[in-house]
Design a protein around this motif. Structure first.
Motif, PDB file in Angstrom:
ATOM      1  N   ASP A   1      81.597 187.105   8.243  1.00  0.00           N
ATOM      2  CA  ASP A   1      81.933 186.267   7.085  1.00  0.00           C
ATOM      3  C   ASP A   1      83.293 186.572   6.468  1.00  0.00           C
ATOM      4  O   ASP A   1      83.860 185.726   5.772  1.00  0.00           O
ATOM      5  N   THR A  25      85.840 183.972   7.561  1.00  0.00           N
ATOM      6  CA  THR A  25      85.648 182.566   7.228  1.00  0.00           C
ATOM      7  C   THR A  25      86.554 182.178   6.066  1.00  0.00           C
ATOM      8  O   THR A  25      87.039 183.042   5.336  1.00  0.00           O
ATOM      9  N   LYS A  26      86.752 180.896   5.904  1.00  0.00           N
ATOM     10  CA  LYS A  26      87.649 180.384   4.866  1.00  0.00           C
ATOM     11  C   LYS A  26      87.162 180.734   3.465  1.00  0.00           C
ATOM     12  O   LYS A  26      87.954 181.073   2.587  1.00  0.00           O
ATOM     13  N   SER A  27      85.843 180.674   3.253  1.00  0.00           N
ATOM     14  CA  SER A  27      85.288 180.942   1.917  1.00  0.00           C
ATOM     15  C   SER A  27      85.296 182.429   1.567  1.00  0.00           C
ATOM     16  O   SER A  27      85.289 182.802   0.394  1.00  0.00           O
ATOM     17  N   SER A  78      89.295 187.028   2.260  1.00  0.00           N
ATOM     18  CA  SER A  78      89.158 186.300   3.515  1.00  0.00           C
ATOM     19  C   SER A  78      90.329 186.634   4.440  1.00  0.00           C
ATOM     20  O   SER A  78      91.482 186.691   4.002  1.00  0.00           O
ATOM     21  N   LYS A 101      86.090 176.999   8.989  1.00  0.00           N
ATOM     22  CA  LYS A 101      84.905 176.618   8.244  1.00  0.00           C
ATOM     23  C   LYS A 101      83.671 176.769   9.121  1.00  0.00           C
ATOM     24  O   LYS A 101      83.662 176.321  10.273  1.00  0.00           O
ATOM     25  N   SER A 153      82.064 174.222  11.968  1.00  0.00           N
ATOM     26  CA  SER A 153      83.035 173.291  12.544  1.00  0.00           C
ATOM     27  C   SER A 153      83.214 173.575  14.033  1.00  0.00           C
ATOM     28  O   SER A 153      82.883 174.660  14.526  1.00  0.00           O
ATOM     29  N   SER A 197      85.480 176.525  14.605  1.00  0.00           N
ATOM     30  CA  SER A 197      84.777 177.761  14.259  1.00  0.00           C
ATOM     31  C   SER A 197      83.816 178.179  15.365  1.00  0.00           C
ATOM     32  O   SER A 197      83.739 179.359  15.729  1.00  0.00           O
TER      33      SER A 197
END
Length: 245
Positions: A193, A196-198, A212, A217, A220, A223
């Motif tokens: 995680d 990931t973008k978030s 990050s 995402k 996707s 991803s």
């Protein structure tokens, strides 16, 4: 990352560590790593581990049964109080609408997921198992109520997991339980995680700032391709380690 990717990365990380550090690998180690690799996502009611502990179909059935049971009870209590069938029916109908709008499937899943670990903690305590087992279960019982990617995805959660597993390891004499369990748990955060973008709040609850190292995402196409490539890289590292040995 997706649950199955986290699980695969956790297992491969444990295998690689076992080869590099010359730690005996077993089926138990594999099962342990698979469980702890998806454990952080217990804070998400629709995650792989949540569904493993409580199937969605089962919790949906429980939700319907609970609503029906509550309304049957309300109807009979109401008709006993006012002795008017039509008024009791109206009260029950209104209650159905209110309950169905408030008692959601997600909420009920959180309740039952928590109860699973609370009951397990109580059972372990009653059979005089060392308190650290119960503390570990109580900790997990709080995860379903956490905001997704909050405390369970932090550095502090990893430290607590290691501490509790270390105490359990000392009690049970299960070799490398703390190291392998924490390694697998950490793989979810630092090999998953974090990219990931978030991102993830590494120092939660001291700070909810998310870190990050990636830009893709979850779910996707791009991803999913990166996840496959990363898994292949880990497999190649394992093969190289085996050849080198």
């Amino acid at each position: 990352m997706r649950g199955k990717t986290h699980c695969t990365i956790g297992v491969l990380s444990v295998i690689q560590a076992s080869l590099v550090l010359n730690i005996p690998i077993s089926i138990f180690n594999i099962m342990l790593s698979a469980f702890f690799a998806i454990l952080p996502d217990l804070d998400e009611s629709n995650s792989t581990i949540s569904d493993m502990l409580l199937k969605k179909d089962v919790s949906k059935f429980i939700l319907k049964a609970t609503i029906y049971l509550i309304n049957i009870v309300i109807f009979f209590v109401s008709i006993k109080i006012n002795d008017n069938f039509y008024l009791s029916s109206l009260i029950t109908f209104i209650t159905i609408i209110i309950i169905e709008s408030k008692l959601t499937h997600t909420f009920l899943r959180k309740v039952f997921l928590s109860l699973i670990f609370i009951l397990l903690a109580i059972c372990l305590y009653l059979v005089n198992v060392k308190i650290y087992f119960s503390i570990f279960c109580i900790m997990l019982s709080t995860f379903p109520w956490l905001k997704h990617r909050s405390f369970s995805h932090s550095f502090f959660a990893t430290v607590i997991i290691y501490f509790l597993l270390k105490q359990i390891e000392l009690i049970t004499n299960i070799s490398n339980l703390a190291f392998l369990g924490t390694l697998s748990y950490s793989s979810h955060i630092f090999l998953g995680d974090l990219f990931t973008k978030s991102g993830i709040p590494l120092f939660y609850p001291i700070s909810d700032k998310k870190f990050s190292l990636g830009f893709f995402k979850v779910g996707s196409f791009f991803s999913n391709i990166l996840e496959i490539l990363f898994i292949l890289l880990l497999v190649c590292l394992i093969i190289y380690s085996i050849i080198k040995i």
